[in-house]
Design an enzyme around this catalytic site. Structure first.
Site, PDB file in Angstrom:
ATOM      1  CD1 TRP A  35      84.564  76.925 -50.022  1.00  0.00           C
ATOM      2  CD2 TRP A  35      83.759  74.950 -50.656  1.00  0.00           C
ATOM      3  NE1 TRP A  35      85.295  76.525 -51.119  1.00  0.00           N
ATOM      4  CE2 TRP A  35      84.815  75.309 -51.518  1.00  0.00           C
ATOM      5  CE3 TRP A  35      83.092  73.747 -50.873  1.00  0.00           C
ATOM      6  CZ2 TRP A  35      85.214  74.511 -52.582  1.00  0.00           C
ATOM      7  CZ3 TRP A  35      83.486  72.958 -51.932  1.00  0.00           C
ATOM      8  CH2 TRP A  35      84.532  73.323 -52.776  1.00  0.00           C
ATOM      9  CG  ASN A  37      88.806  76.733 -52.210  1.00  0.00           C
ATOM     10  OD1 ASN A  37      87.809  77.369 -51.895  1.00  0.00           O
ATOM     11  ND2 ASN A  37      89.717  77.212 -53.050  1.00  0.00           N
ATOM     12  CG  ASP A  38      93.164  76.988 -53.306  1.00  0.00           C
ATOM     13  OD1 ASP A  38      92.529  75.940 -53.491  1.00  0.00           O
ATOM     14  OD2 ASP A  38      93.479  77.767 -54.223  1.00  0.00           O
ATOM     15  CD  GLN A  54      90.728  81.626 -51.566  1.00  0.00           C
ATOM     16  OE1 GLN A  54      90.068  81.875 -52.564  1.00  0.00           O
ATOM     17  NE2 GLN A  54      91.221  82.582 -50.777  1.00  0.00           N
ATOM     18  CG  PHE A  94      90.485  84.626 -55.897  1.00  0.00           C
ATOM     19  CD1 PHE A  94      89.245  84.605 -55.280  1.00  0.00           C
ATOM     20  CD2 PHE A  94      90.528  84.386 -57.266  1.00  0.00           C
ATOM     21  CE1 PHE A  94      88.080  84.356 -55.990  1.00  0.00           C
ATOM     22  CE2 PHE A  94      89.372  84.126 -57.987  1.00  0.00           C
ATOM     23  CZ  PHE A  94      88.149  84.110 -57.353  1.00  0.00           C
ATOM     24  CB  SER A  95      95.076  81.552 -53.239  1.00  0.00           C
ATOM     25  OG  SER A  95      94.075  80.594 -53.028  1.00  0.00           O
ATOM     26  NE  ARG A 165      93.692  81.537 -60.563  1.00  0.00           N
ATOM     27  CZ  ARG A 165      93.172  81.542 -61.776  1.00  0.00           C
ATOM     28  NH1 ARG A 165      92.918  82.685 -62.386  1.00  0.00           N
ATOM     29  NH2 ARG A 165      92.913  80.411 -62.405  1.00  0.00           N
ATOM     30  CG  ASP A 166      96.684  81.363 -57.031  1.00  0.00           C
ATOM     31  OD1 ASP A 166      95.713  82.004 -56.614  1.00  0.00           O
ATOM     32  OD2 ASP A 166      96.574  80.375 -57.777  1.00  0.00           O
ATOM     33  CD  GLU A 219      93.920  77.472 -59.985  1.00  0.00           C
ATOM     34  OE1 GLU A 219      93.139  78.415 -60.165  1.00  0.00           O
ATOM     35  OE2 GLU A 219      93.579  76.417 -59.415  1.00  0.00           O
ATOM     36  CD1 TRP A 311      90.079  72.942 -58.267  1.00  0.00           C
ATOM     37  CD2 TRP A 311      88.046  73.377 -57.470  1.00  0.00           C
ATOM     38  NE1 TRP A 311      90.194  74.006 -57.401  1.00  0.00           N
ATOM     39  CE2 TRP A 311      88.962  74.288 -56.899  1.00  0.00           C
ATOM     40  CE3 TRP A 311      86.702  73.458 -57.104  1.00  0.00           C
ATOM     41  CZ2 TRP A 311      88.567  75.273 -55.989  1.00  0.00           C
ATOM     42  CZ3 TRP A 311      86.311  74.429 -56.198  1.00  0.00           C
ATOM     43  CH2 TRP A 311      87.227  75.317 -55.651  1.00  0.00           C
TER      44      TRP A 311
END
Length: 472
Positions: A35, A37-38, A54, A94-95, A165-166, A219, A311
């Site tokens: 998998w 993602n970002d 991610q 995380f990102s 975050r991010d 985000e 999502w």
């Protein structure tokens, strides 16, 4: 990063196992068998483009997050490497972003070395001493990104928040400048700005938001300058992703134009409308999220990548053993439109040699009274069709994927999505349509509007024809 998505629908994995290889893209990066993602840590250094992302290294649905890693020299052909920053029992990774600390402000580099520094969100687990907290941490590489070491005194910025975050970090100014971090307080719909001289100690500077689309959490912010055409001026672009509540539903990426003085971003245009269509979006499709730009791209180019999913159904898409892809790399520039407004236009970076990627360039009638459908198909009645319709009266282009192969794996997936016609001469509209496995990207009038959609045809989409649209 992202909120915890909904669990896969019952039976999702058997459906994925039935997918065929023609769905895997060529120029849109996918993880080998897991998998993603970002996009994270986008950086050009020593002639190499680095794409971190991610990654659940344990499976093909969202799970414990690490930073995967891929590199390219042409932005089209990517090589996947070992996981760069793995999760631990105490910390999900995380990102975030990555920089080349050419001034050695953090002191990580020895003589003759340049440290690459990743700034990421530590999402602390129940096994840690600060369960549920999100804080900003560092890792560094002294071998051009091949291996990474966590900073011993992480985190470097901890506000005690569970939704902080991010971080996107960049250098502002010349040799006497400073580092800038933009991050989000996600549920507050705020971008927060911090500054630092050494990447280790951060001071708060300002906040921006809530503004424009605020139905979901904010985000993955980014902030960068673009040249104003025909002038010596620049405008700053603040990019913020939103989930849910985007213009096409679910996840999406909006932007603001304005000015930045090294500490505060001020938007040129703020409107009170609650209609998503009244705001500015990098993409009007269902599958473009968490878009961020490369640091230090050559020749001052501003290059971005987004996550080509949503999502609402990301865990359920029918591919196996990999799941999810990145968008094409896009080069951004500002264009002044016929209504006088500046907007961001996007241009895809495409393969220069023959490949399985199909690119269609065409002019489509779009004057008042014109209604035309562009139909993509496999040439087989059972393969599925994708329809792009232009309406000269409504000044819209719509993309209908409801009859394109597998659409019933999640109730939110079948969709007809629309983008505005905001450029061109009014008589015709130029479309660039890129078909690459399960990803279709449509660029309208030089990328003044784009639509990115996942599709899962039973056979590859290879043919295109135009036909008058049915009368209203």
């Amino acid at each position: 990063m992202n909120p915890t998505p909904t669990a896969p629908a019952p039976g999702a994995e058997p459906l994925a196992a039935a997918a065929t290889p023609h769905l895997r893209p060529v120029a849109h990066f996918t993880a080998r068998d897991t998998w993603l993602n970002d996009p994270n840590g986008l950086l050009h250094h020593a002639g190499v483009y680095h794409l971190f992302f991610q990654n659940n290294r344990e499976g093909s649905t969202w799970g414990p997050m690490s930073w995967g890693h891929a590199t390219s020299t042409d932005l089209v052909t990517w090589s996947e490497h070992e996981v760069a920053i793995p999760n631990t029992p105490e910390e999900n990774v995380f990102s975030g972003s990555a920089v080349a600390d050419v001034r050695n402000t953090a002191g990580f580099a020895g003589p003759g070395q340049t440290a690459l520094v990743a700034v990421y969100t530590s999402a602390y687990t129940s096994a840690s001493s600060r369960p549920g907290i999100q804080a900003q941490s560092l890792a560094y590489s002294l071998d051009d990104g091949r291996s990474w070491t966590r900073y011993a005194d992480n985190p470097v910025l901890d506000t005690g928040s569970s939704d902080f975050r991010d971080p996107k970090v960049f250098w502002y100014g010349g040799d006497d400048g400073h580092w800038v971090m933009v991050a989000v307080q996600a549920v507050d719909r705020q971008v927060v700005v911090y500054s630092s001289t050494d990447l280790l100690h951060w001071a708060p500077e300002s906040t921006f938001g809530p503004a424009h689309a605020v139905e979901g959490i904010w985000e993955c912010p980014d902030l960068f300058p673009l040249a104003v055409p025909g002038t010596d001026d620049t405008k700053w672009v603040l990019v913020v992703s939103l989930n849910p509540g985007a213009v096409a539903g679910g996840s999406g990426t909006q932007y603001f134009l304005g000015d930045f003085d090294g500490s505060t971003f001020t938007a040129d245009r703020l409107c009170d409308s609650t209609e998503p269509a009244d705001h500015d979006w990098l993409d009007y499709g269902r599958d473009y999220y968490a878009a961020v730009s490369f640091n230090d791209a050559p020749d001052g180019r501003r290059l971005t990548i987004g996550w080509a999913s949503n999502w609402d159904y990301a865990n359920d898409t029918p591919t196996h053993p990999w799941r999810s892809a990145m968008s094409l790399v896009r080069e951004l520039r500002l264009v002044r439109c016929p209504d006088g407004r500046l907007r961001v236009a996007q241009h895809p970076v495409l393969p220069q040699a023959p490949s399985a990627v199909r690119v269609f360039d065409l002019e489509v009638p779009s004057a008042p009274g014109d209604r035309t459908e562009v139909v993509l198909s496999s040439g087989d009645p059972d393969g599925g069709t994708l329809t792009i319709a232009l309406d000269g009266d409504e000044r819209t282009v719509t993309l209908d994927r409801t009859r394109c192969g597998a659409v019933d794996f999640h109730p939110a997936f079948p969709s007809v999505d629309a983008a505005p016609l905001i450029g061109g001469d009014g008589a015709t509209t130029h479309l660039t349509i890129v078909v690459d496995g399960c990803i279709v990207e449509v660029y309208v009038d030089g990328g003044l509007a784009t639509l990115t959609q996942q599709v899962f045809p039973h056979q590859p989409l290879t043919t295109l024809h135009l036909e008058p649209s049915p009368a209203r």
